[in-house]
Design a protein around this motif. Structure first.
Motif, PDB file in Angstrom:
ATOM      1  N   PHE A 221       0.798  -1.130   0.020  1.00 16.55           N
ATOM      2  CA  PHE A 221       0.069   0.154   0.068  1.00 16.55           C
ATOM      3  C   PHE A 221       0.900   1.280   0.092  1.00 16.55           C
ATOM      4  N   PHE A 225       1.528   3.865  -3.059  1.00 15.56           N
ATOM      5  CA  PHE A 225       1.275   5.237  -2.884  1.00 15.56           C
ATOM      6  C   PHE A 225       2.477   6.336  -3.214  1.00 15.56           C
ATOM      7  N   MET A 237      -5.215  15.733  -8.948  1.00 13.16           N
ATOM      8  CA  MET A 237      -5.863  16.137  -8.037  1.00 13.16           C
ATOM      9  C   MET A 237      -5.778  17.777  -8.414  1.00 13.16           C
ATOM     10  N   PHE A 332       1.154  18.616   5.472  1.00 12.23           N
ATOM     11  CA  PHE A 332       0.365  19.026   4.352  1.00 12.23           C
ATOM     12  C   PHE A 332      -0.698  20.165   4.626  1.00 12.23           C
ATOM     13  N   GLY A 339      -5.667  14.123   7.035  1.00 11.26           N
ATOM     14  CA  GLY A 339      -5.119  13.909   5.530  1.00 11.26           C
ATOM     15  C   GLY A 339      -3.641  13.940   6.106  1.00 11.26           C
ATOM     16  N   LEU A 343      -0.977  11.101   6.004  1.00 11.11           N
ATOM     17  CA  LEU A 343       0.159  11.237   5.153  1.00 11.11           C
ATOM     18  C   LEU A 343       1.587  10.889   6.011  1.00 11.11           C
TER      19      LEU A 343
ATOM     20  N   VAL B  77      -7.621  20.662   3.090  1.00  5.18           N
ATOM     21  CA  VAL B  77      -6.715  19.849   2.332  1.00  5.18           C
ATOM     22  C   VAL B  77      -7.277  18.331   2.499  1.00  5.18           C
ATOM     23  N   ASP B  78      -8.052  18.066   3.288  1.00  7.82           N
ATOM     24  CA  ASP B  78      -8.481  16.540   3.449  1.00  7.82           C
ATOM     25  C   ASP B  78      -9.079  15.883   2.103  1.00  7.82           C
ATOM     26  N   ASN B  79      -9.813  16.839   1.430  1.00 10.77           N
ATOM     27  CA  ASN B  79     -10.459  16.181   0.257  1.00 10.77           C
ATOM     28  C   ASN B  79      -9.391  16.295  -0.847  1.00 10.77           C
ATOM     29  N   ILE B  80      -8.302  16.646  -0.811  1.00  8.44           N
ATOM     30  CA  ILE B  80      -6.971  16.414  -1.608  1.00  8.44           C
ATOM     31  C   ILE B  80      -6.185  15.377  -1.286  1.00  8.44           C
ATOM     32  N   ALA B  81      -5.960  15.326   0.166  1.00  9.99           N
ATOM     33  CA  ALA B  81      -4.971  14.280   0.604  1.00  9.99           C
ATOM     34  C   ALA B  81      -5.629  12.884   0.745  1.00  9.99           C
ATOM     35  N   LEU B  82      -6.746  12.751   1.254  1.00 15.39           N
ATOM     36  CA  LEU B  82      -7.416  11.671   1.411  1.00 15.39           C
ATOM     37  C   LEU B  82      -7.562  10.673   0.124  1.00 15.39           C
ATOM     38  N   PRO B  83      -7.977  11.247  -1.000  1.00 17.69           N
ATOM     39  CA  PRO B  83      -8.019  10.478  -2.239  1.00 17.69           C
ATOM     40  C   PRO B  83      -6.835  10.148  -2.618  1.00 17.69           C
ATOM     41  N   VAL B  84      -5.729  11.042  -2.624  1.00 16.32           N
ATOM     42  CA  VAL B  84      -4.463  10.380  -3.016  1.00 16.32           C
ATOM     43  C   VAL B  84      -3.788   9.434  -2.355  1.00 16.32           C
ATOM     44  N   LEU B  85      -4.099   9.689  -0.912  1.00 15.54           N
ATOM     45  CA  LEU B  85      -3.749   8.253  -0.235  1.00 15.54           C
ATOM     46  C   LEU B  85      -4.457   7.157  -0.388  1.00 15.54           C
ATOM     47  N   ALA B  86      -5.719   7.256  -0.776  1.00 21.03           N
ATOM     48  CA  ALA B  86      -6.555   6.063  -0.955  1.00 21.03           C
ATOM     49  C   ALA B  86      -6.431   5.315  -2.012  1.00 21.03           C
TER      50      ALA B  86
END
Lengths: 526, 126
Positions: A221, A225, A237, A332, A339, A343, B77-86
């Motif tokens: 995973f 990433f 994004m 971040f 998030g 990260l 930033v959660d809406n950017i970070a979480l999808p990239v992470l997932a």
């Protein structure tokens, strides 16, 4: 217990096997090298033959830094990085950002200084663009092995993306392994049968796979990433959330400091800031970043080692003039968030460096177990089809790769040690690997006892490496013991032990010892 | 003889069934049956396309789309970070679904639905 019908199980098994067979060799290279470079810092100090100084930059930085900074043009004061090198010396990077007149791209002019940490004397000074920074010859072996793992020594970004694809394949292999294996949890506690036939090899595959499963999922995973985030995820994004406006995205993530006061003002005492950071975090300072040095708008960021009981390292922000603590800077974004926290733990989970030597050893062991699972999976798959000469041939080259990879890595280390004093090891280390790979292929051209010969070659190099390192001017064991260079001692001893073990294990391994006739195994595997 | 039988069959199916054959619902059902036949006769190819390129497209679109429906959080930033992470997790889930789905028509419908829904949403908001 199986969650799948028989038809689904067959389909899953087919994809599990075929994806493993098609990507398995690359996956094996990636996993094996990854297991080794968990110890990249230790390998670095071992290959340099110097006592390592373990990251922390200490608490007496201020005076030497200011003296060095006086000899640097003010335009480079925009951003300054301070950290300690593996050999104990200090590294200062002064840099700024400019637009290249010809290409219109942003470039980073840089002044790099290396200082003796005791006397503060400048050992090396280099000026130029960051993109043209000369490679460090002492770190050639570490850098090559890390590159081999991170991007399979392919050009960026193709290598990184390919490794990301391998991460996805590994994730699927791990998840489908659970789904198709009916007794995966029970078999994790059952010893492998001592049969010399296929069933014994399969037991070992299942046993190592069952125990390594959580680790495989974590590594796959986080690896996937790293493979996709920078080159695919973030650009997509920025397109989706910011309509392709990367500047707007950077503004949201790191923020833009407007109206920075560039009036000359003395920087706060760095040594006080370092002590303050250490008392707040409970950990040592790994690196310092100063923006707009020597001005009223200066900021000091301390990158800390992970605090005791914490996975991710902290970054602490201070006002550069008043020394006022401004809070923890998130990885971040500009404020703490879920998030950013998630990260922050991706790196420590992938590198296994969150609990020092103990976690690194676990990561090494589990990584090698995963490399074994990958190799044994491919051997099992091809063994079942070995009546076909094509599969039989493929199986032979799997064995050559399994033993040839460590051999080629050892030859690259030999090339490094020989060329460090006389030539550029950044060139010769990869060439050494290539030569080792050619020799391994040459040894593999004769199909009889290939594995035994490659094992012997690996054993010889393992035993010779500590001697070669010492002969080429590396630290002796006595010096290492007195100076606290345990890495040097431990890696030398591990190499000697591995060499002796390989010599002792004279009996043929899994691939050669399976004797015909083979008992056919009904798929799906149970 | 065979032609006569065909004519007789056609005659028998007229009358009360005629309105069903001509209605829009019947047309759609007939189209779906045809599509089902095509998918079943090319099951392996369809499965490859579903698990390969379609899964990748759906994963990318789900990631990009999540930026618009996930909460931003205080740091925005959660809406950017979480999808990239997932991203890897989304890929595995979509891939497992594409591989495990027995009903290919439903599998194709779900994937196409996700693609159309997300493309529509992204076009509307970008």
């Amino acid at each position: 217990m199986s969650f799948l019908t028989q038809a689904k199980t067959k389909r899953f098994l087919a994809v599990h096997g075929w994806s493993g067979t098609l990507l398995g060799l690359l996956l094996y290279v990636c996993i094996f090298t990854g297991s080794i470079v968990v110890f990249e810092d230790e390998i670095d100090s071992w290959s340099r033959g110097q006592i390592a100084y373990h990251d922390s930059i200490g608490t007496l930085v201020d005076h030497k830094f200011r003296v060095a900074a006086r000899n640097v043009d003010r335009k480079y004061y925009e951003e300054v990085s301070i950290f300690r090198l593996a050999d104990g010396n200090m590294r200062y990077l002064f840099h700024t950002h400019e637009t290249d007149q010809e290409t219109g791209r942003i470039v980073e002019p840089i002044v790099r200084m290396t200082l003796d940490s005791e006397t503060g004397d400048v050992i090396e000074r280099w000026e130029g663009l960051r993109s043209e920074l000369p490679s460090d010859p002492g770190g050639a072996l570490r850098n090559f092995w890390v590159d081999l793992h991170v991007q399979l020594y392919m050009p960026n970004p193709y290598g990184i993306i390919l490794v990301g694809v391998l991460g996805l394949a590994m994730m699927f292999a791990a998840v489908s392994g659970i789904l198709i294996h009916r007794h995966v949890f029970r078999d994790a506690f059952v010893a492998a049968r001592s049969s010399k036939r296929l069933v014994g090899a399969r037991d070992l595959h299942v046993l190592a796979g069952a125990w390594g499963l959580p680790f495989a999922v974590i590594l796959a995973f986080t690896g996937a990433f790293f493979g996709f985030a920078g080159n695919v995820g973030v650009p997509l994004m920025s397109m989706s959330a910011f309509g392709g406006d990367q500047e707007a995205m950077i503004e949201t993530i790191v923020g833009v400091r407007e109206d920075i006061d560039l009036t000359p003002a003395p920087l706060a005492a760095l040594d006080f800031v370092i002590r303050d950071g250490m008392s707040r975090s409970g950990a040592a300072v790994n690196a310092i970043q100063i923006t707009n040095y020597d001005s009223a708008g200066a900021k000091i960021m301390l990158q800390m080692d992970p605090s005791p009981g914490s996975l991710a390292p902290q970054t602490l922000a201070f006002d550069g003039v008043s020394r006022r603590f401004e809070g923890e800077a998130p990885l971040f974004g500009q404020a703490p968030s879920i998030g950013s926290s998630l990260l922050g733990i991706i790196g420590p989970l992938h590198f296994g460096n969150f609990a020092g030597l103990a976690s690194k050893l676990v990561w090494l062991g589990m990584g090698l177990a995963m490399a074994f699972v990958t190799a044994s999976g491919m051997l099992l798959w091809t063994k079942r089809r070995e009546k076909d000469p094509l599969w039989r041939g493929f199986r032979h080259w799997i064995v050559v790769t399994v033993w040839g990879l460590p051999f080629a890595m050892l030859v690259s280390a030999v090339a490094y040690f020989i060329t460090v004093p006389v030539a550029d090891p950044n060139l010769w280390t990869p060439l050494g690997f290539l030569a080792g790979a050619v020799v391994a292929v040459g040894l593999g051209l004769r199909t009889e006892s290939t594995e035994a010969r490659l094992r012997l070659a690996n054993a010889a190099l393992c035993l010779a490496m500590p001697v070669l390192r010492h002969l080429m001017g590396g630290t002796s064991w006595a010096e290492a013991l007195i100076g606290g260079g345990t890495e040097i001692l431990v890696i030398d001893i591990l190499l000697l032990a591995m060499g002796l073990l390989l010599l002792r294990k004279a009996r043929p391994a899994v691939s050669d010892r399976e004797i015909a006739p083979i008992t056919p195994i009904q798929e799906p595997a149970e | 003889m065979a032609r006569d039988m065909q004519i007789n069959t056609d005659v028998k199916q007229t009358g009360s069934d005629a309105h069903r054959r001509e209605g829009p619902l019947f047309g759609m059902m007939s189209y779906l049956k045809g599509a089902n036949g095509f998918l079943q006769s090319n099951a392996r190819t369809v499965r490859w396309v579903l698990c390969g390129p379609t899964t990748l497209v759906v994963t990318v679109l789900l990631m990009m789309g999540a930026a618009h429906w996930l909460p931003e959080g205080d740091a925005k930033v959660d809406n950017i970070a979480l999808p990239v992470l997932a991203f890897p997790l989304i890929w595995v889930i979509v891939f497992l679904y594409a591989l495990a789905e027995e009903n290919l028509v439903r599998g194709v419908a779900v994937m196409v639905g996700l693609i159309i829904g997300h493309v529509g949403m992204l076009l509307a908001v970008m």
